[in-house]
Design a protein around this motif. Structure first.
Motif, PDB file in Angstrom:
ATOM      1  N   PHE A 196      37.076 -28.304 -67.152  1.00 31.81           N
ATOM      2  CA  PHE A 196      37.343 -27.651 -68.623  1.00 31.81           C
ATOM      3  C   PHE A 196      36.697 -26.534 -69.000  1.00 31.81           C
ATOM      4  O   PHE A 196      37.192 -25.707 -69.075  1.00 31.81           O
ATOM      5  CB  PHE A 196      36.899 -28.945 -69.506  1.00 31.81           C
ATOM      6  N   ASN A 197      35.334 -26.615 -69.290  1.00 29.25           N
ATOM      7  CA  ASN A 197      34.539 -25.326 -69.577  1.00 29.25           C
ATOM      8  C   ASN A 197      33.563 -24.640 -68.596  1.00 29.25           C
ATOM      9  O   ASN A 197      32.755 -23.847 -68.851  1.00 29.25           O
ATOM     10  CB  ASN A 197      33.879 -25.558 -70.974  1.00 29.25           C
ATOM     11  N   ASP A 198      33.936 -25.080 -67.173  1.00 27.04           N
ATOM     12  CA  ASP A 198      33.255 -24.399 -66.343  1.00 27.04           C
ATOM     13  C   ASP A 198      33.836 -23.289 -65.653  1.00 27.04           C
ATOM     14  O   ASP A 198      34.942 -22.933 -66.259  1.00 27.04           O
ATOM     15  CB  ASP A 198      32.939 -25.652 -65.262  1.00 27.04           C
ATOM     16  N   GLY A 199      33.270 -22.612 -64.698  1.00 30.81           N
ATOM     17  CA  GLY A 199      34.096 -21.391 -63.749  1.00 30.81           C
ATOM     18  C   GLY A 199      34.243 -20.377 -64.948  1.00 30.81           C
ATOM     19  O   GLY A 199      33.130 -19.744 -65.449  1.00 30.81           O
ATOM     20  N   ARG A 204      33.134 -16.848 -69.772  1.00 28.09           N
ATOM     21  CA  ARG A 204      33.540 -15.978 -70.840  1.00 28.09           C
ATOM     22  C   ARG A 204      32.623 -16.617 -71.943  1.00 28.09           C
ATOM     23  O   ARG A 204      32.192 -15.530 -72.876  1.00 28.09           O
ATOM     24  CB  ARG A 204      34.946 -16.553 -71.025  1.00 28.09           C
ATOM     25  N   SER A 205      32.258 -17.893 -72.001  1.00 24.89           N
ATOM     26  CA  SER A 205      31.350 -18.241 -73.109  1.00 24.89           C
ATOM     27  C   SER A 205      29.917 -17.652 -73.070  1.00 24.89           C
ATOM     28  O   SER A 205      29.256 -17.277 -74.135  1.00 24.89           O
ATOM     29  CB  SER A 205      30.882 -19.862 -72.962  1.00 24.89           C
ATOM     30  N   ILE A 206      29.269 -17.493 -71.878  1.00 23.46           N
ATOM     31  CA  ILE A 206      28.296 -16.771 -71.703  1.00 23.46           C
ATOM     32  C   ILE A 206      28.349 -15.156 -72.274  1.00 23.46           C
ATOM     33  O   ILE A 206      27.559 -14.771 -73.061  1.00 23.46           O
ATOM     34  CB  ILE A 206      27.434 -16.711 -70.418  1.00 23.46           C
ATOM     35  N   ALA A 244      27.112 -27.543 -58.343  1.00 22.92           N
ATOM     36  CA  ALA A 244      25.902 -27.058 -59.132  1.00 22.92           C
ATOM     37  C   ALA A 244      25.298 -25.944 -58.515  1.00 22.92           C
ATOM     38  O   ALA A 244      24.812 -25.006 -59.509  1.00 22.92           O
ATOM     39  CB  ALA A 244      24.952 -28.489 -58.791  1.00 22.92           C
ATOM     40  N   ALA A 245      25.334 -25.710 -57.515  1.00 29.31           N
ATOM     41  CA  ALA A 245      24.770 -24.262 -56.937  1.00 29.31           C
ATOM     42  C   ALA A 245      25.603 -23.051 -57.475  1.00 29.31           C
ATOM     43  O   ALA A 245      24.941 -22.100 -57.912  1.00 29.31           O
ATOM     44  CB  ALA A 245      24.828 -24.316 -55.362  1.00 29.31           C
ATOM     45  N   GLN A 246      26.630 -23.430 -57.491  1.00 25.41           N
ATOM     46  CA  GLN A 246      27.810 -22.211 -58.332  1.00 25.41           C
ATOM     47  C   GLN A 246      27.324 -22.070 -59.672  1.00 25.41           C
ATOM     48  O   GLN A 246      27.344 -20.865 -60.180  1.00 25.41           O
ATOM     49  CB  GLN A 246      29.121 -22.564 -58.176  1.00 25.41           C
ATOM     50  N   VAL A 247      27.133 -23.185 -60.496  1.00 23.71           N
ATOM     51  CA  VAL A 247      26.647 -22.983 -61.850  1.00 23.71           C
ATOM     52  C   VAL A 247      25.201 -22.145 -61.854  1.00 23.71           C
ATOM     53  O   VAL A 247      25.159 -21.327 -62.664  1.00 23.71           O
ATOM     54  CB  VAL A 247      26.495 -24.276 -62.506  1.00 23.71           C
ATOM     55  N   ILE A 248      24.450 -22.500 -61.002  1.00 15.51           N
ATOM     56  CA  ILE A 248      23.065 -21.982 -61.157  1.00 15.51           C
ATOM     57  C   ILE A 248      23.165 -20.429 -60.903  1.00 15.51           C
ATOM     58  O   ILE A 248      22.573 -19.612 -61.262  1.00 15.51           O
ATOM     59  CB  ILE A 248      21.975 -22.670 -60.117  1.00 15.51           C
TER      60      ILE A 248
END
Length: 460
Positions: A196-199, A204-206, A244-248
């Motif tokens: 949904f709001n990842d990737g 974009r949100s950041i 999780a590593a990609q998010v970090i």
């Protein structure tokens, strides 16, 4: 609309209110001729050095009191309703809402979804802004109330409407812009939902949210909490270690861009991401003064720093003591490291860390704040726990000695046949509890309103 009645519950001894002979049952009607809408009005109006307070006594007699005091000096009044108004419930049906994942039959307050900006100011709760009017924004700006904590989730208006199941949920950004232009300090939250709001949506949100710097001080990214009670709800999947590593990596790349310009890292991953990815928790300087502790951002790092600081001022001794500590799966490895530090200075002290698996909500829930009394007692029953069992205060509900499932601390003591001590949040409290230096056994709780937030709200 019904006007709220501001009835006094108690008056602090030695306070101005006691001196003016105010008492429980009195009703405050106005301050300086202005009617009080809620706690915002009250706290703003009583700051003045000269007040005219209109009060109605229980027999109907009205008193007009003239008060001279120091600027911002409190009157010492506690009201029956801390908000001095009705709580505002949430108008959304968020796909990630943890309250919707509660089983039936629990206490009624656990099913109430608050979305009240006044609780954001008073207690640090995160709000969606979807039920805030222009009048509400006007008052926040007029009183310059801050910080306001906002659940953004995404800056994509269409996606936000979908995630919150509210066709007006994408309309909040003009409100945020008004707060920004007025210099209101804000913090933000993104509950990340896979697919949904990842990737790219997170990127974009950041990027969009950096436009509110420097008044938007921080934004946390926390993984969605998924209980086993999701029948009929939007299908959501947990994140893998690789994800999780990609998010970090994404978050830290933005931190590296932003810090040289703003002196803030701004965007932060909660501790769960690092543990899931198998990475070290960042150093203390990455957390900008721990602005997002309530969302589990830097809790474990702060705990380590506080324990080390407390032990640095001690010489150690030969005392003998054996206790057990209960916590969720998330914090157990960190706590074991802290216990090893204590034992280095106090070789005779042993503290076993008992990681309690969350069978009640589901094993994917790993925070200590959602451990129930029944899971605690079932899994620790029959174990040699030493002299005492220590539990973190965030396992208990504010105002009562009860876990989420209504089991009391006393019931847990009876079931386990051991004294249970509730440990406060700071690392020094943990060290003192392990060493048996707490002055008295207390069953104290975190002071937080039960709300639709999936994050933990206290240390391990």
């Amino acid at each position: 609309m019904r006007k709220p009645t501001h009835k006094i519950a108690s008056v602090a001894p030695g306070s101005i209110a006691q001196e003016m002979e105010l008492a429980a049952g009195d009703i405050v009607l106005s301050v300086n001729g202005q009617e009080i809408e809620d706690v915002f009005d009250y706290h703003y109006l009583i700051n003045d050095e000269y007040l005219e307070l209109l009060v109605r006594k229980p027999d109907g007699e009205e008193w007009e009191l003239e008060i001279e005091k120091e600027f911002q000096e409190d009157l010492g009044i506690q009201f029956e309703n801390s908000l001095m108004d009705d709580y505002r419930s949430c108008r959304n049906h968020c796909i990630f809402c943890f309250i919707d994942q509660m089983p039936p039959g629990m206490r009624e307050t656990l099913y109430f979804k608050d979305d009240d900006a006044r609780l954001s100011f008073l207690q640090g709760n995160y709000v969606t802004l979807t039920n805030m009017s222009d009048h509400d924004i006007d008052r926040i700006i007029r009183y310059h109330l801050s910080p306001i904590n906002i659940s953004f989730q995404t800056t994509n208006p269409q996606l936000r409407c979908r995630m919150l199941h509210n066709r007006f949920a994408g309309d909040i950004f003009p409100k945020v812009q008004r707060l920004f232009e007025a210099g209101i300090e804000m913090n933000g939250q993104i509950v990340l939902c896979k697919g949904f709001n990842d990737g790219q949506e997170l990127e974009r949100s950041i990027r969009d949210l950096t436009g509110y710097l420097p008044h938007l001080k921080s934004v946390s990214v926390v993984p969605v909490g998924l209980s086993r009670f999701r029948e009929g709800l939007e299908p959501l999947e947990p994140f893998t270690a690789q994800e999780a590593a990609q998010v970090i990596d994404l978050v830290e790349s933005w931190q590296d861009k932003l810090f040289p310009q703003w002196g803030l890292h701004f965007i932060h991953c909660s501790d769960e991401w690092y543990l899931l990815a198998g990475r070290e928790i960042p150093q203390e300087e990455r957390y900008d003064g721990y602005l997002q502790l309530e969302n589990g951002v830097g809790m474990l790092r702060l705990l380590e720093e506080e324990v080390s600081q407390e032990l640095a001022g001690r010489t150690g001794d030969d005392r003998v003591r054996r206790v057990a500590l209960a916590t969720g799966l998330l914090a157990a490895p960190t706590l074991r490291r802290q216990m090893a530090k204590i034992q280095e200075k106090y070789p005779g002290v042993s503290a076993e860390v008992c990681a309690v698996r969350n069978d009640f909500f589901g094993t994917s829930i790993t925070v200590s704040g959602l451990v129930t009394g029944q899971d605690l007692t079932r899994q620790l029953a029959g174990r040699d726990l030493g002299e005492q069992l220590l539990i973190p205060c965030n396992m208990l509900r504010a105002g009562e000695n009860v876990f989420l499932d209504d089991m009391t601390v006393e019931m847990a003591e009876d079931a386990l046949q051991i004294s249970v001590d509730v440990v406060e949040t700071e690392g020094a409290d943990l060290v003192r509890a392990v060493l048996g230096e707490q002055k008295e056994t207390t069953h104290r709780r975190r002071q937080i309103y039960e709300q639709a937030d999936c994050s933990d709200c206290g240390k391990a």
